[in-house]
Write a protein that holds these residues in place. Structure first.
Motif, PDB file in Angstrom:
ATOM      1  N   GLY A  50      -5.084  -3.703  -1.286  1.00 36.44           N
ATOM      2  CA  GLY A  50      -4.504  -2.364  -1.430  1.00 36.44           C
ATOM      3  C   GLY A  50      -5.005  -1.747  -2.717  1.00 36.44           C
ATOM      4  O   GLY A  50      -5.466  -2.448  -3.621  1.00 36.44           O
ATOM      5  N   GLU A  51      -4.926  -0.421  -2.773  1.00 34.48           N
ATOM      6  CA  GLU A  51      -5.520   0.281  -3.918  1.00 34.48           C
ATOM      7  C   GLU A  51      -5.023  -0.229  -5.267  1.00 34.48           C
ATOM      8  O   GLU A  51      -5.767  -0.255  -6.232  1.00 34.48           O
ATOM      9  N   TYR A  70       8.167   3.944   2.962  1.00 33.29           N
ATOM     10  CA  TYR A  70       7.030   3.032   3.154  1.00 33.29           C
ATOM     11  C   TYR A  70       5.880   3.324   2.191  1.00 33.29           C
ATOM     12  O   TYR A  70       4.806   2.727   2.306  1.00 33.29           O
ATOM     13  N   PHE A  71       6.099   4.234   1.262  1.00 35.56           N
ATOM     14  CA  PHE A  71       5.069   4.538   0.249  1.00 35.56           C
ATOM     15  C   PHE A  71       5.684   4.621  -1.151  1.00 35.56           C
ATOM     16  O   PHE A  71       5.195   4.037  -2.076  1.00 35.56           O
ATOM     17  N   ALA A  74      -6.209   1.873   4.614  1.00 34.07           N
ATOM     18  CA  ALA A  74      -7.643   1.588   4.437  1.00 34.07           C
ATOM     19  C   ALA A  74      -7.881   0.119   4.123  1.00 34.07           C
ATOM     20  O   ALA A  74      -8.837  -0.489   4.624  1.00 34.07           O
ATOM     21  N   ALA A  75      -7.020  -0.496   3.290  1.00 37.20           N
ATOM     22  CA  ALA A  75      -7.215  -1.904   2.911  1.00 37.20           C
ATOM     23  C   ALA A  75      -6.974  -2.821   4.111  1.00 37.20           C
ATOM     24  O   ALA A  75      -7.799  -3.693   4.420  1.00 37.20           O
ATOM     25  N   GLU A 121       2.447  -2.750  11.183  1.00 34.32           N
ATOM     26  CA  GLU A 121       2.559  -1.476  10.463  1.00 34.32           C
ATOM     27  C   GLU A 121       3.953  -0.882  10.679  1.00 34.32           C
ATOM     28  O   GLU A 121       4.420  -0.764  11.812  1.00 34.32           O
ATOM     29  N   ALA A 122       4.588  -0.489   9.581  1.00 34.88           N
ATOM     30  CA  ALA A 122       5.955   0.045   9.660  1.00 34.88           C
ATOM     31  C   ALA A 122       6.017   1.415  10.336  1.00 34.88           C
ATOM     32  O   ALA A 122       6.970   1.719  11.050  1.00 34.88           O
ATOM     33  N   VAL A 149       8.045  -5.049   8.024  1.00 36.16           N
ATOM     34  CA  VAL A 149       8.285  -6.415   7.535  1.00 36.16           C
ATOM     35  C   VAL A 149       9.304  -6.306   6.400  1.00 36.16           C
ATOM     36  O   VAL A 149       9.138  -5.489   5.489  1.00 36.16           O
ATOM     37  N   GLY A 206       0.363  -3.704   6.980  1.00 36.95           N
ATOM     38  CA  GLY A 206      -0.086  -2.381   6.558  1.00 36.95           C
ATOM     39  C   GLY A 206      -1.402  -2.007   7.209  1.00 36.95           C
ATOM     40  O   GLY A 206      -2.381  -2.763   7.135  1.00 36.95           O
ATOM     41  N   GLY A 223      -1.955   4.956   6.938  1.00 37.96           N
ATOM     42  CA  GLY A 223      -1.265   4.884   5.650  1.00 37.96           C
ATOM     43  C   GLY A 223      -1.421   6.178   4.882  1.00 37.96           C
ATOM     44  O   GLY A 223      -1.088   7.255   5.392  1.00 37.96           O
ATOM     45  N   ARG A 224      -1.975   6.070   3.681  1.00 38.63           N
ATOM     46  CA  ARG A 224      -2.116   7.255   2.842  1.00 38.63           C
ATOM     47  C   ARG A 224      -3.315   8.118   3.237  1.00 38.63           C
ATOM     48  O   ARG A 224      -3.652   9.073   2.551  1.00 38.63           O
ATOM     49  N   ARG A 226     -10.189  14.077  -0.663  1.00 38.02           N
ATOM     50  CA  ARG A 226     -11.269  14.461  -1.571  1.00 38.02           C
ATOM     51  C   ARG A 226     -12.106  13.234  -1.927  1.00 38.02           C
ATOM     52  O   ARG A 226     -11.567  12.136  -2.083  1.00 38.02           O
ATOM     53  N   GLY A 256      -6.336   3.710  -6.797  1.00 39.22           N
ATOM     54  CA  GLY A 256      -5.866   5.033  -6.374  1.00 39.22           C
ATOM     55  C   GLY A 256      -6.839   5.763  -5.481  1.00 39.22           C
ATOM     56  O   GLY A 256      -6.782   6.982  -5.370  1.00 39.22           O
ATOM     57  N   SER A 257      -7.745   5.014  -4.849  1.00 44.41           N
ATOM     58  CA  SER A 257      -8.726   5.696  -3.999  1.00 44.41           C
ATOM     59  C   SER A 257      -8.856   4.981  -2.660  1.00 44.41           C
ATOM     60  O   SER A 257      -8.469   3.819  -2.512  1.00 44.41           O
ATOM     61  N   VAL A 258      -9.418   5.702  -1.702  1.00 43.88           N
ATOM     62  CA  VAL A 258      -9.661   5.118  -0.383  1.00 43.88           C
ATOM     63  C   VAL A 258     -10.716   4.026  -0.493  1.00 43.88           C
ATOM     64  O   VAL A 258     -10.557   2.923   0.053  1.00 43.88           O
TER      65      VAL A 258
HETATM   66  C1  LIG Z   1      -1.400  12.934  -1.450  1.00 48.48           C
HETATM   67  C2  LIG Z   1      -2.475  11.906  -1.712  1.00 48.48           C
HETATM   68  C3  LIG Z   1      -3.745  12.335  -2.009  1.00 48.48           C
HETATM   69  C4  LIG Z   1      -4.745  11.398  -2.244  1.00 48.48           C
HETATM   70  N1  LIG Z   1      -6.000  11.859  -2.457  1.00 48.48           N
HETATM   71  C5  LIG Z   1      -7.016  10.978  -2.497  1.00 48.48           C
HETATM   72  C6  LIG Z   1      -8.334  11.451  -2.473  1.00 48.48           C
HETATM   73  O1  LIG Z   1      -8.534  12.673  -2.408  1.00 48.48           O
HETATM   74  N2  LIG Z   1      -9.353  10.557  -2.488  1.00 48.48           N
HETATM   75  C7  LIG Z   1      -9.116   9.211  -2.514  1.00 48.48           C
HETATM   76  O2  LIG Z   1     -10.077   8.415  -2.499  1.00 48.48           O
HETATM   77  N3  LIG Z   1      -7.852   8.712  -2.507  1.00 48.48           N
HETATM   78  C8  LIG Z   1      -6.810   9.578  -2.495  1.00 48.48           C
HETATM   79  N4  LIG Z   1      -5.531   9.129  -2.433  1.00 48.48           N
HETATM   80  C9  LIG Z   1      -5.296   7.675  -2.546  1.00 48.48           C
HETATM   81  C10 LIG Z   1      -5.637   6.953  -1.250  1.00 48.48           C
HETATM   82  O3  LIG Z   1      -5.058   7.636  -0.171  1.00 48.48           O
HETATM   83  C11 LIG Z   1      -5.077   5.537  -1.320  1.00 48.48           C
HETATM   84  O4  LIG Z   1      -5.565   4.904  -2.486  1.00 48.48           O
HETATM   85  C12 LIG Z   1      -5.470   4.674  -0.127  1.00 48.48           C
HETATM   86  O5  LIG Z   1      -5.438   5.395   1.083  1.00 48.48           O
HETATM   87  C13 LIG Z   1      -4.510   3.491  -0.093  1.00 48.48           C
HETATM   88  O6  LIG Z   1      -4.824   2.620   0.969  1.00 48.48           O
HETATM   89  P1  LIG Z   1      -4.040   1.242   1.076  1.00 48.48           P
HETATM   90  O7  LIG Z   1      -4.550   0.557   2.270  1.00 48.48           O
HETATM   91  O8  LIG Z   1      -4.061   0.549  -0.223  1.00 48.48           O
HETATM   92  O9  LIG Z   1      -2.506   1.647   1.289  1.00 48.48           O
HETATM   93  P2  LIG Z   1      -1.838   2.487   2.441  1.00 48.48           P
HETATM   94  O10 LIG Z   1      -2.789   3.445   3.030  1.00 48.48           O
HETATM   95  O11 LIG Z   1      -0.589   3.044   1.851  1.00 48.48           O
HETATM   96  O12 LIG Z   1      -1.469   1.389   3.540  1.00 48.48           O
HETATM   97  C14 LIG Z   1      -0.346   0.577   3.417  1.00 48.48           C
HETATM   98  C15 LIG Z   1       0.420   0.602   4.720  1.00 48.48           C
HETATM   99  O13 LIG Z   1       1.543  -0.288   4.613  1.00 48.48           O
HETATM  100  C16 LIG Z   1       2.576   0.236   5.428  1.00 48.48           C
HETATM  101  N5  LIG Z   1       3.843  -0.374   5.034  1.00 48.48           N
HETATM  102  C17 LIG Z   1       4.613  -0.115   3.961  1.00 48.48           C
HETATM  103  N6  LIG Z   1       5.687  -0.907   3.938  1.00 48.48           N
HETATM  104  C18 LIG Z   1       5.603  -1.698   5.035  1.00 48.48           C
HETATM  105  C19 LIG Z   1       6.426  -2.730   5.561  1.00 48.48           C
HETATM  106  N7  LIG Z   1       7.549  -3.094   4.944  1.00 48.48           N
HETATM  107  N8  LIG Z   1       6.062  -3.331   6.712  1.00 48.48           N
HETATM  108  C20 LIG Z   1       4.918  -2.971   7.360  1.00 48.48           C
HETATM  109  N9  LIG Z   1       4.102  -1.985   6.888  1.00 48.48           N
HETATM  110  C21 LIG Z   1       4.437  -1.368   5.735  1.00 48.48           C
HETATM  111  C22 LIG Z   1       2.509   1.727   5.157  1.00 48.48           C
HETATM  112  O14 LIG Z   1       3.140   2.455   6.180  1.00 48.48           O
HETATM  113  C23 LIG Z   1       0.996   1.959   5.096  1.00 48.48           C
HETATM  114  O15 LIG Z   1       0.479   2.362   6.344  1.00 48.48           O
HETATM  115  C24 LIG Z   1      -4.483  10.010  -2.196  1.00 48.48           C
HETATM  116  C25 LIG Z   1      -3.196   9.586  -1.906  1.00 48.48           C
HETATM  117  C26 LIG Z   1      -2.202  10.518  -1.661  1.00 48.48           C
HETATM  118  C27 LIG Z   1      -0.827  10.045  -1.285  1.00 48.48           C
END
Ligand SMILES: Cc1cc2nc3c(=O)[nH]c(=O)nc-3n(C[C@H](O)[C@H](O)[C@H](O)COP(=O)(O)OP(=O)(O)OC[C@H]3O[C@@H](n4cnc5c(N)ncnc54)[C@H](O)[C@@H]3O)c2cc1C
Length: 483
Positions: A113-114, A81-82, A155-156, A175-176, A345, A152, A182-183, A202, A122-124
């Protein structure tokens, strides 16, 4: 009968509390209800399963580094899922692809999403801002009462859900995984003196000021990182000025070339790596490599893959740690929002009249519009089938952007074996993949060490079994042991 785990989330102080309600109504009845617009999910508390401390049996202890009492590790690289940590711009791609990916289709399918954030990928914060952007697009297109699915709960998705729910839309988050965040992956357990963060943790005091102030409002503790220690074969130093200087020179050289090259090729082509001078008894080339390793923990990609033109822009210098449970940010945003966990999904059919989601169970859910926030790696793998195919510009963007790797390992000690009070430790020239460590004793007083690794090294680390990973960690930590 399929049990459906439904969840609401409560934030209590700076601790996310979850409790699980495994409700044994059938998934079919849930989906039928969903189709008829009924409010389905009984919002019960959910319990995040206690993280099991990984057994620490197999590795041979080093001479000076004792085995920890507990270990927890991430494995984002192989998680279906990632499929990685976060997106990056590889050689030949441009940030424009992020904009292409963010474009709505027929006013029915939206993206956040990021990976869609041009400013803060690549950030929260980038993910959160992209969620707010997509919520704005949706609310200006959608009709009152429309049912909107958000795929998902990271954060987004959480931010978009919060905004759209406030505006009165009928929102369901799908959410899967069996948890939200998520991340952002906060684990709390009695085995650990503070919340363990297996994903983001961080932040940068200036860039993330809004996020830091939100966390403060939620009562989530954050701490300043102070003091670095570079440890090489024969010498130590407190700061690496050689690496940043060489990389800056290489990027400046690349900007004058007619075509994009990787950061690694720019270092070679410009002569910046070769010209890097030794400092504090440490070898110049090793200092450049140490800096590249630490950049890989931020960008997720090694210098051989990162675009010298665009790959490093916006790389934050992290100077704060979230130590009080980052997950509270997400649980708070989703309070009161209908959220279906453990529901993947697998297909999205769309037309100008509506959207049908196919779930992993084979069942489907009809909604007016959908916001897709799944990680880029999931889109690249084709784990969600789009019917019709996504427009060419979206498919090109998905293929062109890169999905990076960052992995983390947390070690808890009953007492310290080290004597430094520097918060960030880095190995120079030893060849260890786990070359960046955070000493939480210097930050919170807890004797916990956190290893972070990015890029190709993270991919190698993700393949290690727990025993081999621990052995690698103890080996890497040896130079920091008090002799
Ligand atoms: C190890 C690591 C360290 C990091 N360090 C930092 C940091 O220090 N500072 C910072 O700002 N950012 C950091 N990041 C990046 C940050 O975590 C991400 O940019 C941010 O959290 C992404 O949010 P998002 O909502 O885009 O995606 P996600 O948080 O990935 O959310 C997407 C969601 O979709 C779900 N999903 C996937 N496929 C499906 C499906 N088929 N059906 C239903 N749901 C599904 C996933 O389970 C997930 O919960 C880090 C990331 C990692 C992995």
């Amino acid at each position: 009968m399929t049990a459906l785990a439904a969840c609401s989330l409560r934030a209590s102080g700076n601790v996310s509390e979850y409790s699980v309600a495994e409700m044994s109504f059938s998934r079919r009845s849930f989906l039928l209800g969903a189709g008829s617009g009924l409010s389905l999910l009984v919002l019960a508390a959910c319990t995040q399963p206690e993280p099991m401390p990984t057994p620490t049996a197999s590795p041979s202890p080093t001479l000076t580094v004792p085995r920890p009492s507990s270990m927890l590790r991430s494995n984002w690289t192989s998680d279906p899922y990632f499929r990685g940590s976060h997106s990056f711009v590889p050689v030949g791609a441009t940030p424009q692809f992020r904009d292409d990916l963010s474009q709505p289709i027929m006013g029915r399918v939206f993206f956040a999403g990021e990976a869609t954030s041009a400013d803060l990928p690549g950030s929260v914060l980038g993910a959160q801002v992209s969620g707010a952007r997509a919520a704005g697009e949706l609310s200006s297109t959608a009709n009152k009462g429309d049912r909107i699915a958000i795929i998902g709960a990271g954060a987004a998705g959480a931010e978009a859900a919060r905004v759209l729910a406030l505006e009165g839309f009928d929102v369901i988050v799908i959410e899967a995984r069996d948890r939200v965040g998520g991340r952002i992956d906060t684990r709390e357990s009695k085995s650990w003196p503070l919340p363990v963060e297996l994903g983001a943790w961080r932040l940068n005091k200036t860039v993330d000021a809004v996020l830091l102030s939100k966390l403060a409002t939620l009562g989530v503790e954050t701490n300043t990182l102070t003091g670095t220690l570079l440890q090489g074969a024969k010498a130590t130093a407190t700061e690496n000025t050689v690496g940043p200087k060489a990389v800056d020179a290489a990027v400046a050289w690349a900007a004058d070339q007619t075509k994009d090259v990787s950061v690694a090729d720019a270092l070679t082509g410009s002569g910046a790596a070769k010209g890097a001078s030794d400092a504090n008894g440490l070898v110049g080339a090793d200092l450049v490599n140490q800096y590249l390793s630490s950049l890989a923990t931020v960008n997720g990609a090694s210098d051989s893959k990162l675009s010298a033109w665009y790959g490093l822009s916006g790389s934050p210098q992290y100077d704060r740690l979230v130590t009080g449970g980052f997950g509270t940010l997400i649980s708070e945003a989703l309070t009161g929002v209908t959220t279906s966990l453990s529901t993947a999904v697998v297909g999205i059919s769309y037309s100008d009249t509506g959207v049908s989601l196919q779930l992993g169970t084979g069942e489907s859910l009809k909604v007016a519009r959908v916001l897709v926030t799944v990680p880029l790696g999931v889109l690249q793998k084709g784990s969600i089938r789009f019917d019709p195919l996504l427009p060419f510009a979206h498919r090109t963007a998905i293929a062109a952007l890169g999905m990076g790797s960052v992995e983390t390992v947390w070690l808890r000690y009953d007492k310290p074996f080290w004597s430094t009070d520097a918060a960030v430790w880095s190995l120079v020239g030893t060849g260890d993949d786990l070359s960046t460590w955070f000493n939480l004793q210097a930050v919170t007083g807890e004797t916990v060490l956190v290893g972070l690794v990015g890029g190709d090294a993270a991919r190698r680390v993700s393949k290690l079994n727990d025993g081999d990973l621990l052995a690698a960690a103890l080996h890497a930590l040896e130079p920091f042991a008090a002799h």
